[in-house]
Design a protein around this motif. Structure first.
Motif, PDB file in Angstrom:
ATOM      1  N   GLU A 194       0.843  -1.191  -0.138  1.00 53.31           N
ATOM      2  CA  GLU A 194      -0.226  -0.115  -0.086  1.00 53.31           C
ATOM      3  C   GLU A 194       0.788   1.290   0.011  1.00 53.31           C
ATOM      4  O   GLU A 194       0.394   2.251  -0.569  1.00 53.31           O
ATOM      5  CB  GLU A 194      -0.943   0.005   1.353  1.00 53.31           C
ATOM      6  N   CYS A 197       1.951   1.691  -3.659  1.00 54.75           N
ATOM      7  CA  CYS A 197       0.997   2.102  -4.551  1.00 54.75           C
ATOM      8  C   CYS A 197       0.790   3.777  -4.471  1.00 54.75           C
ATOM      9  O   CYS A 197       0.568   4.158  -5.304  1.00 54.75           O
ATOM     10  CB  CYS A 197      -0.532   1.562  -4.050  1.00 54.75           C
ATOM     11  N   GLU A 243      -8.611  -1.370  -4.055  1.00 49.35           N
ATOM     12  CA  GLU A 243      -8.040  -0.892  -2.805  1.00 49.35           C
ATOM     13  C   GLU A 243      -7.063   0.254  -2.647  1.00 49.35           C
ATOM     14  O   GLU A 243      -7.183   1.127  -1.863  1.00 49.35           O
ATOM     15  CB  GLU A 243      -7.132  -2.305  -2.301  1.00 49.35           C
ATOM     16  N   THR A 244      -6.425   0.726  -3.740  1.00 53.42           N
ATOM     17  CA  THR A 244      -5.366   1.559  -3.925  1.00 53.42           C
ATOM     18  C   THR A 244      -5.547   2.643  -5.106  1.00 53.42           C
ATOM     19  O   THR A 244      -4.978   3.829  -4.857  1.00 53.42           O
ATOM     20  CB  THR A 244      -4.129   0.887  -4.468  1.00 53.42           C
TER      21      THR A 244
END
Length: 580
Positions: A194, A197, A243-244
């Motif tokens: 994460e 990203c 998600e990112t």
């Protein structure tokens, strides 16, 4: 109930490498398409894929050597190293070495150093079966730092920035908690992913060339794919784009914000007028010599990355004088697997704006060769070459890459080794899916390839040319003279380490003690069946007088038989013999 900590062991390394290769395979075209820095050559995704493919091959070889074929990922002590199973150190060192020798391009070379940096931490205790989240944190930190140190002039907004952000995010995963999250490799991997990203999404704001193109950094995008595979290794889940919200191409309004005018100069080597050549080679040299090499290459060009250690290095640089870059390597040690790519307008590796793609050639020959001398000979004849070093055969991805570099509609592929036939067949099949017509001629020796190349005529119809080349190769009997490395049973009896072996068509026919005498016996046996032309390819360690002796033998005993001699360089066998 607290979550059981995930651990990083040899099986997890194997799983991660395999998943990373799959992820890069899926993302390769996307990454190639957004490759604009440091040179808009459209091959970053391919280079990263080939680098990881080499790492996968090395890790699989370690498992095969330990006779442990079971699949698995991170886990508990049940997956710990034991009899017949490699240790964590075995696996990560193989991963790092494989990536080092197979590294391609700027981003591939940096990825190889990232993997090497991780391996240095994870293999510090050679007997450790696994590590936990804290070990993974330390490995990611050292990886990012060592990769940055390997680049002569680090630039923010690149894969280096993404790697540092991943390490920073991993450092905070589970920190200060009282449960076991701090030791959970899955939590650390997800935090690193994460963080990477988020850093990737910010790269257009750090590099003007990315902002103008409306893309994120290609190398950083590849690292995100590799870290996503790490998350999947420990959690079984593939991180989703939702998600990112990381996309290869940024939104138009983001790309346009602060965008320079079209006439404004670009950043560094991505701008027009940059160095003309990319030079990459492996180098055997000591640390002191490499230190001097760095200084010399830094003065010659740009995008300098030197990674490795323990006597083996991978050197990458963009220069105008490719010869000087190679000469610098010769002064430092022994360079090999030398690859030089021309970035001139119209070259296959150039995809900059305003430069029309070069029209593919109608036909090309791609050949695997065992030594630098033969590579030069084949290249002079117009072939695109892949250098095979003893004990390090090329993988299918390297052959596919060579077919792409040949940039032709039709390709004749010469593996020049019976052991490479299946590898070459896989490469040919892959190239066909990309629209290239490929014919595989099953040459089993470089001398058969020389015979095939001698009759190659690009102006003929493809099928006719392939038939002529196949016929010439098939009419060439081949042999080699080598030194036995160990005691072994052979067709000619038991040989001892150090014996001189004469092999005809891959079978040991003579066991001797003298190189020249053994070579003469082999040559006489081959010419007893007739012949018009003898080809001798001398390795670096062959006796100086052997060529003259064998030429004299042919001249005196076999009328109307011609002899040609080539220098093969560091090729493995002392001598290759071909009789047409």
């Amino acid at each position: 109930m607290p979550q059981v900590p995930q651990t990083f062991d040899a099986l997890a390394v194997r799983t991660w490498c395999g998943l990373a290769l799959q992820a890069l395979g899926r993302a390769r075209a996307e990454i190639d398409a957004i490759n604009v820095y440091p040179v808009a050559d459209g091959d970053t995704g391919t280079n990263l894929y080939l680098t990881v493919e080499s790492a996968v091959t090395a890790v699989e070889a370690v498992f095969a050597g330990h006779d442990a074929m079971g699949a698995g990922g991170g886990g508990s002590d049940a997956a710990s190293a034991g009899p017949g199973r490699p240790t964590l150190a075995d696996a990560v060192q193989a991963m790092a070495h494989g990536a080092l020798i197979g590294a391609r391009g700027n981003s591939g070379t940096i990825l190889a150093q990232l993997l090497r940096g991780m391996a240095q931490v994870l293999a510090a205790d050679s007997e450790t079966a696994h590590t936990d989240g804290q070990g993974l944190r330390l490995a990611l930190r050292h990886a990012a730092d060592s990769a940055r140190e390997a680049v002569a002039h680090p630039v923010e907004g690149t894969v280096l920035t993404v790697a540092s952000a991943a390490a920073d995010a991993a450092a905070g995963a589970g920190a200060g908690t009282r449960d076991e999250a701090e030791g959970d490799c899955g939590a650390v991997a997800r935090a690193a992913y994460e963080g990477a990203c988020a850093a990737l999404a910010a790269t257009p704001g750090q590099l003007a060339v990315l902002r103008r193109a409306g893309v994120v950094d290609a190398g950083g995008r590849g690292l995100v794919a590799v870290l996503a595979a790490l998350v999947q290794t420990f959690t079984g889940e593939v991180p989703g784009a939702s998600e990112t919200a990381v996309h290869a191409r940024v939104a138009d309004d983001e790309a346009g914000a602060g965008r320079p005018d079209a006439g404004e100069c670009g950043d560094g080597p991505a701008a027009d007028g940059g160095p003309a050549f990319e030079v990459i080679y492996l180098l055997e040299a000591d640390d002191a010599a490499v230190g001097r090499l760095r200084s010399r290459l830094d003065g010659l060009g740009e995008s300098l990355v030197v990674v490795g250690g323990d006597g083996l290095w991978n050197v990458h640089v963009h220069v105008d004088d490719a010869g000087a870059a190679v000469e610098a390597g010769v002064e430092a040690g022994r360079p090999y697997r030398i690859r030089i790519t021309h970035f001139a307008a119209g070259d296959v590796h150039t995809g900059g704006a305003g430069r029309p793609p070069r029209e593919p050639a109608q036909r090309a020959v791609v050949a695997v060769v065992p030594g630098e001398g033969l590579a030069g000979l084949y290249a002079e004849a117009g072939a695109t070459t892949v250098l095979a070093r003893a004990g390090e055969p090329p993988v299918s991805g390297e052959l596919v890459d060579a077919v792409r570099r040949a940039h032709a509609r039709e390709v004749v592929l010469l593996p020049n080794d019976a052991e490479l036939r299946h590898t070459a067949a896989a490469a040919a099949e892959q190239a066909r899916t990309e629209g290239v017509r490929v014919a595989l001629i099953p040459t089993r020796s470089a001398v058969q390839g020389i015979a095939a190349l001698a009759v190659h005529e690009p102006e003929r119809r493809f099928d006719e040319d392939v038939v002529a080349m196949t016929s010439a190769a098939g009419a060439t009997r081949y042999a080699e003279v080598a030194v036995a490395e160990r005691q072994s049973w052979t067709m000619a009896g038991i040989c001892q380490a150090g014996d001189v072996l004469g092999l005809i068509e891959d079978d040991v026919a003579v066991i001797g003690s003298d190189v020249t005498e053994t070579a003469e016996i082999i040559l006489d046996r081959m010419l007893a069946a007739g012949g018009e032309m003898v080809t001798l390819v001398l390795g670096d360690e062959a006796p100086e007088s052997i060529a003259a002796h064998l030429e004299s033998r042919v001249r005196e005993s076999y009328l109307a038989v011609d002899t040609v001699v080539y220098r093969g360089g560091h090729q493995g066998p002392l001598l290759l013999i071909g009789v047409e």
